[in-house]
Design a protein around this motif. Structure first.
Motif, short mmCIF file in Angstrom:
data_model
loop_
_atom_site.label_atom_id
_atom_site.label_comp_id
_atom_site.label_asym_id
_atom_site.label_seq_id
_atom_site.Cartn_x
_atom_site.Cartn_y
_atom_site.Cartn_z
N THR A 100 -17.80 24.37 -13.21
CA THR A 100 -17.16 23.05 -13.06
C THR A 100 -17.53 22.12 -14.21
N ASN A 101 -18.43 22.56 -15.09
CA ASN A 101 -18.87 21.69 -16.17
C ASN A 101 -19.50 22.53 -17.28
N GLU A 126 -14.06 19.21 -7.77
CA GLU A 126 -14.74 20.31 -8.50
C GLU A 126 -13.72 21.33 -9.01
N SER A 129 -12.11 19.85 -12.01
CA SER A 129 -13.07 19.80 -13.10
C SER A 129 -13.18 21.18 -13.77
N CYS A 133 -12.06 22.26 -17.62
CA CYS A 133 -12.91 23.02 -18.55
C CYS A 133 -12.16 24.26 -19.05
#
Ligand code: SAM
Length: 275
Positions: A100-101, A126, A129, A133
């Protein structure tokens, strides 16, 4: 415990994962290796686990990066890679990170989320996100394959699933222990579209000692058109939707929903679409 540590806090999972017949017999490896070959560039696998797909992909001559939050799964993956010839090791890179990051500083021809790893992302925030990415890490024309299970309507609220169901009858492990596995739903969260589930490992040691080991985690379920909307919102175009790894079309009894997508190039800033 944070939302994604279900695999981290039960290191026994990394030990048994590659021994579970339902996982070893899964017909997905060939599918992902073929996709990596035809992508013709680097692949990124989100939630690579013990390398069940990552290692055969590197063996097939493709460069692949595997990303995972679980140090114990990644440790098993690294150990398995060390048994491989140097050229296979050189084609595989392992990164400890959260899907998620992540910021890997490179872009890929193909990004995959095999074996339902995306179902560990419960809130839409999420999921978006993660998709943001993915978009940022795809080369122009790059593909993203999102694999989810097709939700069984009874799994949403039928109380019979609150009881343990055997999914793996007892079998012998190479070191003489015996393993049997069951699963159950602990709580249905229908408005939020997830179940708290348990996967339960019964281990019998040669001296007769028995262990009951429980992997408990929340698992999100999705519906076809929900994912179609989510992908469109996140800037992906669906190229194919398969119901299984033989590339058959999604139908009523398909076990999977495999979305093969490409990123759309002319999409506004991701934050404009976030909730
Ligand atoms: C069912 S396993 C799949 C492993 C591998 N792809 C395979 O097919 O065998 C799901 C994996 O997703 C990982 N995972 C769960 N949430 C994650 C997250 N937020 N970021 C990265 N990996 C995550 C878990 O640690 C686990 O290794």
């Amino acid at each position: 415990m944070s939302r994604f540590d279900a695999y981290e806090y039960e290191p026994f999972l990394a030990e048994y994962y590659d021994l579970v017949p339902a996982y070893t017999a899964r017909g997905d490896r060939e599918f992902y290796v073929d996709e990596a070959r035809s992508a013709g560039g680097k692949t990124l696998e989100l939630g690579c686990g013990t390398g069940r797909i990552l290692i055969p992909t590197a063996q097939a001559g493709c460069e692949i990066v595997g990303l995972d939050t679980s140090e114990s799964m990644l440790t098993t993956c690294r150990e398995k890679l060390l048994e491989q010839p140097n050229d296979v090791q050189e084609r595989a890179t392992i990164v400890h990170g959260d899907m998620t990051n992540f910021h890997l500083g490179k872009r890929f021809s193909l990004i995959t989320a095999p074996f339902r790893s995306f179902s560990h992302l419960i809130p839409i925030k999420e999921q978006l996100s993660c998709l943001d990415c993915v978009r940022r890490h795809l080369l122009p024309g790059g593909r993203f394959i999102l694999e989810l299970f097709q939700t069984h309507p009874q799994r949403i609220n039928n109380p019979k699933y609150l009881n343990e169901v055997e999914d793996t009858p007892e079998f012998a492990l190479p070191d003489g222990r015996k393993l049997r596995r069951t699963n159950r739903v602990v709580t249905f969260h229908r408005p939020e579209q997830y179940n708290d589930v348990e996967i339960i490992f019964y281990v019998t040691h040669p001296n007769g000692r028995t262990e009951r080991l429980v992997q408990a985690f929340p698992f999100r379920y999705f519906f076809r058109y929900e994912i179609e909307h989510l992908l469109a919102r996140a800037g992906f175009e669906i190229i194919d939707l398969f119901g299984n790894f033989d590339r058959s079309l999604l139908c009523d009894d398909s076990p999977e929903m495999i979305f093969v997508t490409e990123k759309c190039e002319d999409v506004p800033d991701a934050h404009a679409r976030s909730i």
